[in-house]
Design an enzyme around this catalytic site. Sequence first.
Site, PDB file in Angstrom:
ATOM      1  N   GLY A   1       0.956  -1.273  -0.013  1.00  0.00           N
ATOM      2  CA  GLY A   1      -0.118  -0.072   0.099  1.00  0.00           C
ATOM      3  C   GLY A   1       0.755   1.360   0.000  1.00  0.00           C
ATOM      4  O   GLY A   1       2.088   1.257   0.189  1.00  0.00           O
ATOM      5  N   CYS A   2       0.614   2.280  -0.285  1.00  0.00           N
ATOM      6  CA  CYS A   2       1.055   3.703  -0.533  1.00  0.00           C
ATOM      7  C   CYS A   2       1.605   3.886   1.125  1.00  0.00           C
ATOM      8  O   CYS A   2       2.947   4.250   0.927  1.00  0.00           O
ATOM      9  CB  CYS A   2       0.011   4.856  -1.108  1.00  0.00           C
ATOM     10  SG  CYS A   2      -1.434   4.870  -0.026  1.00  0.00           S
ATOM     11  N   TYR A   3       0.685   4.200   2.082  1.00  0.00           N
ATOM     12  CA  TYR A   3       1.152   4.430   3.423  1.00  0.00           C
ATOM     13  C   TYR A   3       2.172   3.337   3.666  1.00  0.00           C
ATOM     14  O   TYR A   3       3.263   3.788   4.250  1.00  0.00           O
ATOM     15  CB  TYR A   3       0.090   4.499   4.182  1.00  0.00           C
ATOM     16  CG  TYR A   3      -0.938   5.962   4.146  1.00  0.00           C
ATOM     17  CD1 TYR A   3      -0.414   6.965   4.319  1.00  0.00           C
ATOM     18  CD2 TYR A   3      -2.073   5.530   3.925  1.00  0.00           C
ATOM     19  CE1 TYR A   3      -1.136   8.069   4.268  1.00  0.00           C
ATOM     20  CE2 TYR A   3      -3.143   6.774   3.729  1.00  0.00           C
ATOM     21  CZ  TYR A   3      -2.658   8.006   3.971  1.00  0.00           C
ATOM     22  OH  TYR A   3      -3.384   9.096   3.950  1.00  0.00           O
TER      23      TYR A   3
ATOM     24  N   THR B   1       4.260   1.743   2.094  1.00  0.00           N
ATOM     25  CA  THR B   1       5.459   1.989   1.556  1.00  0.00           C
ATOM     26  C   THR B   1       6.591   3.201   2.277  1.00  0.00           C
ATOM     27  O   THR B   1       7.520   2.773   2.686  1.00  0.00           O
ATOM     28  CB  THR B   1       5.407   2.203   0.302  1.00  0.00           C
ATOM     29  OG1 THR B   1       4.901   1.070  -0.307  1.00  0.00           O
ATOM     30  CG2 THR B   1       6.636   2.588  -0.541  1.00  0.00           C
TER      31      THR B   1
END
Lengths: 345, 345, 345, 345
Positions: free
Chosen positions: A148-150, A152
């Site tokens: 997921g973006c967060y 990462t």
Amino acid sequence: MKVGIVGATGYGGLELIRLLSQHPNVEEIICYSSSQEGLPLDDMYPHLSGNVRWTLKAIDPEAIRADVDTVFLATPPGVSGELTPDLVKLGLKVIDLSGDLRINEPDVYEAWYKRQAAPVGTIRGAVYGLTEWQRDEIAAAQIIANPGCYPTAVLLGLAPLVQQKWIDPKRIIIDAKSGTSGAGRNPSQITHFSEMNENFKIYQVNQHKHTPEIEQQLRNWDESVGNVTFSTHLVPMVRGIMATIYAEANQAISEKELREHFAYVYETSPFVHVYSEGRYPATKEVFGSNRCHIGVTYDERTNRITVVSVIDNLVKGAAGQAIQNYNVMNGYEETLGLEGSPLYP
Amino acid sequence: MKVGIVGATGYGGLELIRLLSQHPNVEEIICYSSSQEGLPLDDMYPHLSGNVRWTLKAIDPEAIRADVDTVFLATPPGVSGELTPDLVKLGLKVIDLSGDLRINEPDVYEAWYKRQAAPVGTIRGAVYGLTEWQRDEIAAAQIIANPGCYPTAVLLGLAPLVQQKWIDPKRIIIDAKSGTSGAGRNPSQITHFSEMNENFKIYQVNQHKHTPEIEQQLRNWDESVGNVTFSTHLVPMVRGIMATIYAEANQAISEKELREHFAYVYETSPFVHVYSEGRYPATKEVFGSNRCHIGVTYDERTNRITVVSVIDNLVKGAAGQAIQNYNVMNGYEETLGLEGSPLYP
Amino acid sequence: MKVGIVGATGYGGLELIRLLSQHPNVEEIICYSSSQEGLPLDDMYPHLSGNVRWTLKAIDPEAIRADVDTVFLATPPGVSGELTPDLVKLGLKVIDLSGDLRINEPDVYEAWYKRQAAPVGTIRGAVYGLTEWQRDEIAAAQIIANPGCYPTAVLLGLAPLVQQKWIDPKRIIIDAKSGTSGAGRNPSQITHFSEMNENFKIYQVNQHKHTPEIEQQLRNWDESVGNVTFSTHLVPMVRGIMATIYAEANQAISEKELREHFAYVYETSPFVHVYSEGRYPATKEVFGSNRCHIGVTYDERTNRITVVSVIDNLVKGAAGQAIQNYNVMNGYEETLGLEGSPLYP
Amino acid sequence: MKVGIVGATGYGGLELIRLLSQHPNVEEIICYSSSQEGLPLDDMYPHLSGNVRWTLKAIDPEAIRADVDTVFLATPPGVSGELTPDLVKLGLKVIDLSGDLRINEPDVYEAWYKRQAAPVGTIRGAVYGLTEWQRDEIAAAQIIANPGCYPTAVLLGLAPLVQQKWIDPKRIIIDAKSGTSGAGRNPSQITHFSEMNENFKIYQVNQHKHTPEIEQQLRNWDESVGNVTFSTHLVPMVRGIMATIYAEANQAISEKELREHFAYVYETSPFVHVYSEGRYPATKEVFGSNRCHIGVTYDERTNRITVVSVIDNLVKGAAGQAIQNYNVMNGYEETLGLEGSPLYP
């Protein structure tokens, strides 16, 4: 190599198109969509006009197998759990950008996602694709659960500290901020321009789905990690994530030692850059690129360490890292097709 | 009543003009400036055109005394320390919006502000004007040290917890975010539109001048409060502050009890509003108003309390609170001239 | 006086609440809604929290008559045409913020609005409420057709030229730009933050509904006015309209004469301000206020006059002008409740 | 090939670095600066961190000649007029992004730029680099005067109409809007975030330096073109220009004929895309790319043609077109290094 994108009409899919179009080893990109078969994508997205025509094809595993070697899934929750087993059986490599295959324990997934988990076999067959820390597993994988973006931004920032056991594992607090593109393409009151501009919002306090993903990976590095506090905010901008991470130092540590360790562990990671003393990253410094920029400091007054980690949520937080994993899976140079510098200003 | 504004050309001074112009008990506003004497302010600020002419007068304590009853100082660091003693000696009431008179210990001021402190007598003569918690002292004061923007949001959010000793006083972490107007009117690379738009920045990590102000007031409520971690960020918007505050609960507490206590302590404070369960404020919900909106929650998983507090940094964080204090000093209704609802959207 | 707002949940309705709450002669505001009867408006809009509770009542003309003296209609197209006759019959004054009653000729309305016109009797009974140019008619009116946002900016800018016949009436070109709040509160792809931020769009080229409204009023002043070219653009901001207007001078005119005439005709209009030579307004200079700021110049090289006119679309372009008309209808000072200065920055 | 950039610290220079770094035929980029010799550019611009080190070299024509084959000048007004003759004498190819060499008549330059023109010989030796319309001259040139950002958008939009003599050449009105990056990197009150956000401004009414550049090129196509009206506005966004162009049709023309002609003339221009009927471009649709997207329509009611042309001011309006010209000068494919798709959203 030919690659397929399922779910090409969302922002993650669009970014895959942008980046894969510049990839020297990708000769053809074929887009699939369940809902908009036959539609030329460039009618919907005029920024794609004038190049190739991007006609969406129906999702049919056999046909996909005939078309391509690798499939990127940029699909809503629930889809990849169903689709992946069929694609894998046919010998395709699958890189899943959704959250469906990231959580190893189905009950944890179900508690946070409030929906049924994918088949355990599929989940367990997937390798978590945090490239910088999983290169060998990724190289051997057929299925990637792309982070997921967060997570990462957070995990790249915390890895050196947690692995080194330099911080109290029970007291990790993460205050994260994101641009609106992370909320996707569907209009909503929350992301309506008139209500989002000149505004700063907090959302899903203590309830964000990325919490168990962060905890799972931290515990892979140090099983004593406790539950983390994870808050998410919406910034009136489109792209970018900053995670500001607070931790208590187990013992006093010199600023220099701290920074040198961060620099050392990421020395062989071309996309991660650690800032020099007294400097901290801003999200625009990675805008449009696959980079993660990190600042870190130790405060004697409070005995706390602060880590600041920024990424472009659609690139390193989604499509870029997916292609980075694609490169590793195929034995290509990790940076292939991802060398583009950030767009500044 | 006639009032004076020294330093009317900055954003704090401008906001005083806007709000005092609507104040029913203020019959005249006179503006003073050291550098731009004689200049009509409306030439510089066309949004003031067409009403009265705002000609700036020189700063001369005797002349100010002849003009007005109360003086608002919206001046750069260093000025009010010099000016206040003279104004006070002449019998004027002084409300200082700068940071000069807020820190009781000169050495603490000097360590954080890197400049000489104001005379101790002047500092000690000033009452810290966090209106909701100092009404009696303010009513009796001749000098007000008007709180900083960040401390206002933070202290209103933390007061109920710290006073009640419900949290670990050694483990308070404050992640604060502000619009750019807090950085003032002077152009800089940091607040250059091309570099601030579509960007989110962290600044002055562990070094912000508002840190000792926050700690001093928290220790007035509970002297066992330790050093706080305080981070500040710039949001690509003009007005608004959000403070996201993390604390460890001393013992499990019900969500309901927590929220009811917050609502109770602010029941008689017309500008503070506590949100109902599951709701958190966004900065735009107080834009242009003197309000402070607060959301609070307890997370069983982590045993942590999160408080979210928002204000408009130029109103409740500066000019509005100054006028609120002016009202209290003069025995007026606390809300006089400040009833304006937020501008939405 | 008691006033009612029908359609209080939209941005126009919200702005009426904000402004009427500060109006000294308005003792009560009652809100009506067809779809959300019983809902407390402050649950939907937290910026209203903590004051009064705003419970929406059903729309029933008889009941409205029992409640209030004047009704503001901030309703979607089609509603006021139906509702107004009933309200008027009961003796209520009606100020309609929708476009339904602005166009005198039903066929013109139907051609541009693509829907059935209101009853001719109702339309003809309404006075067009461009306050600065219709004070006498407004004072005597029972129904006001409150002008559209674009027409307000455009007509105030063009009135002095068209009335004076200083320009070629067949060659008027209007390039208008608006913030997104003019598009209302319903989320859409066009106003989705991720697609509107860092973007500038043109829309409804040669087809905007405000075109016939502009032409009708210009022809009231000079019947030889031809069809105007009118383009509308969306700016990545929430509030504000700028109309840049191009016209050919009938004969060379001095800059001074031009500007003096503008200043002269608006001398008695407290909300209109004409800029001095070489200065032009920006939208933020009127943000949140009922003002219209105008810059004008004559270019010898091209023999063209350029007029630049800015307003806040939700205030002078909607709710503010409605209240200005309400004041005139009731014989109050025109500026009552509208004295608030723009919010800057 | 090795290339040099003089003035690499501004936004134009930065964009040259970004694009040339991806150019397959450019093996080395060397940056020069008069004021900041020896400075590593990545210290100033952290978005460049982690790749190569960008150390600025002093500007010395002989040394530049030893380093590179082609020099891009991204310098403030006045510099390239002085520097170009020396560089050319040494056999270097020069692509000048400043305005110094664009205006053929020194007195016209001096009237608009209020500074001394470059030597006539240098000016006359330069080819105006509007690539789509000057390919043959560019291929043979040693010096390119790279077009201004506004003229690029305007001329590509007007070329088909003016060349075809379909419009009244005396009545061209151009209403142009730009993001703030066009104003450069130096902070100013105008581009201070707090005063530019939520704001829309007009500037340099009838006085913009790009006016004579537009007129000169239009007259190359049709010498009967009169003085144009050209207005410029600042949009609260960083990148992007939209030119909305108004012209009177010489005779009624079908929408279809108009659009087909535009599509025909740009058929062989890979960066120019003409929209289908009823569609108009938004600036974000070309963000970060070298494209120019054009919408065009004919309005029977007014007998006017409206052309809407958008570019990214730093790419097609500056660095991108410079590289496009570099490609043409060297016989490369016109699109080399410029294939990157727009960044969306």
